[in-house]
Scaffold this active site. Structure first.
Site, PDB file in Angstrom:
ATOM      1  N   GLN A  27      11.974  -0.396   4.980  1.00  0.00           N
ATOM      2  CA  GLN A  27      12.888  -1.540   4.823  1.00  0.00           C
ATOM      3  C   GLN A  27      12.151  -2.884   4.847  1.00  0.00           C
ATOM      4  OE1 GLN A  27      16.049  -1.516   3.951  1.00  0.00           O
ATOM      5  NE2 GLN A  27      16.031   0.722   3.920  1.00  0.00           N
ATOM      6  N   GLN A  69     -10.291  -2.552   2.454  1.00  0.00           N
ATOM      7  CA  GLN A  69      -9.797  -3.281   3.627  1.00  0.00           C
ATOM      8  C   GLN A  69      -9.735  -2.419   4.888  1.00  0.00           C
ATOM      9  OE1 GLN A  69      -5.893  -4.061   1.600  1.00  0.00           O
ATOM     10  NE2 GLN A  69      -5.095  -3.964   3.675  1.00  0.00           N
ATOM     11  N   LYS A  87       4.847  -9.826   9.583  1.00  0.00           N
ATOM     12  CA  LYS A  87       4.255  -8.876  10.540  1.00  0.00           C
ATOM     13  C   LYS A  87       2.736  -9.031  10.556  1.00  0.00           C
ATOM     14  CE  LYS A  87       3.935  -4.312  10.059  1.00  0.00           C
ATOM     15  NZ  LYS A  87       2.517  -4.006  10.363  1.00  0.00           N
ATOM     16  N   MET A  91       0.846  -1.192   0.000  1.00  0.00           N
ATOM     17  CA  MET A  91       0.000   0.000   0.000  1.00  0.00           C
ATOM     18  C   MET A  91       0.889   1.252   0.000  1.00  0.00           C
ATOM     19  SD  MET A  91      -3.427  -1.010   2.019  1.00  0.00           S
ATOM     20  CE  MET A  91      -2.838  -0.867   3.681  1.00  0.00           C
ATOM     21  N   SER A 100       4.343   1.083   7.792  1.00  0.00           N
ATOM     22  CA  SER A 100       4.088   2.392   7.177  1.00  0.00           C
ATOM     23  C   SER A 100       3.458   3.341   8.191  1.00  0.00           C
ATOM     24  CB  SER A 100       3.153   2.240   5.987  1.00  0.00           C
ATOM     25  OG  SER A 100       3.725   1.358   5.060  1.00  0.00           O
ATOM     26  N   HIS A 146       9.240  -3.559   3.416  1.00  0.00           N
ATOM     27  CA  HIS A 146       8.835  -3.818   2.029  1.00  0.00           C
ATOM     28  C   HIS A 146      10.051  -4.177   1.173  1.00  0.00           C
ATOM     29  CE1 HIS A 146       5.567  -0.854   3.189  1.00  0.00           C
ATOM     30  NE2 HIS A 146       4.868  -1.885   2.786  1.00  0.00           N
ATOM     31  N   GLY A 172       4.958 -10.253   4.273  1.00  0.00           N
ATOM     32  CA  GLY A 172       5.716 -10.167   5.519  1.00  0.00           C
ATOM     33  C   GLY A 172       4.999 -10.888   6.657  1.00  0.00           C
TER      34      GLY A 172
HETATM   35  O1  PAF Z   1      -0.166  -5.892   3.677  1.00  0.00           O
HETATM   36  C1  PAF Z   1      -0.571  -4.956   2.962  1.00  0.00           C
HETATM   37  O2  PAF Z   1       0.105  -3.932   2.782  1.00  0.00           O
HETATM   38  C2  PAF Z   1      -1.942  -5.057   2.306  1.00  0.00           C
HETATM   39  O3  PAF Z   1      -2.849  -5.699   3.128  1.00  0.00           O
HETATM   40  C3  PAF Z   1      -1.901  -5.714   0.904  1.00  0.00           C
HETATM   41  C4  PAF Z   1      -1.455  -7.157   0.986  1.00  0.00           C
HETATM   42  C5  PAF Z   1      -0.960  -4.934   0.010  1.00  0.00           C
HETATM   43  C6  PAF Z   1      -3.291  -5.687   0.281  1.00  0.00           C
HETATM   44  O4  PAF Z   1      -3.767  -4.375   0.101  1.00  0.00           O
END
Ligand code: PAF
Length: 281
Positions: A35, A61, A151, A30, A188, A37, A149
């Site tokens: 780091q 979401q 997390k 998103m 983030s 990502h 991840g």
């Molecule tokens: O983990 C995330 O950043 C989000 O849930 C994802 C997997 C990109 C879906 O929008």
């Protein structure tokens, strides 16, 4: 760098890659890249001919409209960071209307109960939103491997289940949590913490490390009591939940059984910023 905003353009670009026998790794994000990502992107770059990174703040979401509004959006900075890693990364940055064909809503999924625990209880509709967006992303990108991840451990298990249930030929690769030097899990949302909240947030991992030690010697009920009391005493943090759950089905447990694997899961607020973390026990 190749950048796509339009789904059909990306689909034909990927068709071409596949016809040329290229393997595709995929990192859905998103944005507001950190780091954590980049660890996913590096894994993908190592093991695939091409890497696609999606940057899309998925509205379906978010159970809390304020959280969606305040979610950090740093597209230009994200692009520059990716460029420093590899100039051949393919970025997919759709707008919500193009992505959802004008109908921005979630489908409903059944993940055999995984979606009902912890985050599922506290963020109604969240996993339907995640599964909807990830399924659509998978249909567009058609990766050989996709990177997630640990997390968001519950999300990771749900995506594995999605791939199994939908029979998708995609390998889901789990990447360990990346932490700041004081232990705070990279996220983030950390960008929104003020200096005092940022300092306080390291307490979350501090407590989880103690839980890991206590788990050897104490029963789960006492450990939970310890965590709730420790968190209640912290002036900057407010606990939403703490659970020790079976790593396979995510069912919270009150008693350990030998042979099973467990994880501790925690969600804490610093002001209105929701922070999530977990450790293997
Ligand atoms: O983990 C995330 O950043 C989000 O849930 C994802 C997997 C990109 C879906 O929008």
């Amino acid at each position: 760098m190749k950048e796509f905003r339009n789904k059909t353009d990306l689909i034909s670009y990927i068709n071409n890659l596949k016809q040329n026998g290229q393997s595709v790794g995929f990192v859905p994000t998103m944005g507001a890249l950190h780091q954590g990502h980049l660890a996913l992107v590096k894994e993908s770059l190592k093991n695939n001919d091409q890497t696609v990174v999606s940057i899309f703040v998925n509205p379906t979401q978010f159970d809390n409209p304020e959280d969606l509004k305040k979610y950090p959006r740093t597209y230009q900075a994200d692009k520059s960071i990716l460029k420093t890693l590899d100039n051949n990364i393919i970025i997919y940055h759709p707008d919500a209307n193009n992505f959802y064909d004008g109908n921005i809503k979630s489908d409903h999924f059944n993940f055999d109960g995984l979606e009902l625990e912890m985050e599922g209880k506290h963020r109604p509709g969240h996993f339907d939103g995640v599964a909807t967006v990830v399924k659509k992303l998978f249909e567009t990108v058609r990766p050989d491997r996709a990177y997630f991840g640990e997390k968001d451990f519950q999300q990771l298990l749900i995506i594995k289940k999605l791939v199994k249930k939908e029979n998708l030929p995609i390998e889901i690769v789990a990447v360990p949590i990346q932490r700041e030097s004081d232990g705070l899990a990279m996220s983030s949302r950390n960008k929104r913490l003020n200096p005092l909240q940022r300092l306080s947030a390291s307490y979350i991992y501090h407590i989880l490390t103690q839980v890991r030690y206590l788990f050897e010697y104490y029963d789960i009920v006492s450990i939970k009591k310890f965590v709730y009391e420790a968190m209640a005493a912290h002036p900057e943090l407010k606990i939403e939940y703490f659970e020790i759950a079976d790593e396979k089905n995510l069912k919270p447990v009150t008693r350990k059984k030998s042979g099973n694997k467990y994880r501790a899961f925690i969600v804490v607020y610093a002001g209105d910023i929701r922070l999530i973390d977990n450790v293997a026990l």
